[in-house]
Design a protein around this motif. Sequence first.
Motif: not given
Length: 253
Positions: A188-196, A219-227, A242-247
Amino acid sequence: MSTLPPNGQPLSGQVAAITGAASGIGLASTEALLGAGARVVLVDRDAAALAAQCQRLNAHHGEGRALALEIDLLDPAACATLLERVLALAGGLHIFHANAGSYVGGDLVDADPAAIDRMLHLNINVVMKNVHDVLPHFIAQGSGDVLVTSSLAAHFPTPWEPVYAASKWAIDCFVQTVRRQVFRHGVRVGAISPGPVITALLADWPPEKLAQAKANGTLLDPAEVGEVIRFMLTRPRGMTIRDVVMLPSQFDL
């Protein structure tokens, strides 16, 4: 019926390698995957930060769960040793998170050409080479996960960071095309695309823009991206995120 292992940790028995793992999103990803039961090889060029983080993480999660691997990924010879050194250190590899990256923002005419070269090399070339090197291992074992840290900038032509955004557009295309080449092998190949996100990469933001973002809660906290990374990697094998865009909810494009 639950598909979790008896200890309730969905990644128990798995080994993850994460680049740029001594800080920011890479460290948050490490924390999340350790919490899900994986052993994690932290790959970074900062030996002191690696040692400090691994000591802290092992004290919390158990000795030998977090393993330090010092590599300067911008050194082509060193970069090429990543897989063999991970396997020698941890005895296996099931998850590879290509997270290391750098940032060049501001007007293109003000950018340092050397900084542009370095950023494009790290954000694009290193990612492609690392993924190229781990894929044969995943294909041979019939399973594996590749996750790449992309950015909201890969989905929106961000006017204040044309060089950085271009690097993430490139890597987003890479993720989507490589996924279609290897899914038949159980990879499986995927990408996570956070905002700031509050990381060292924002050090190059104009001070007034950073201050405004903090004040506005954009701004997002890194821990939120980790979750979210943990969520992506613990789905049943028949599902690819495949893709998660979070902001941040207050972030206005």
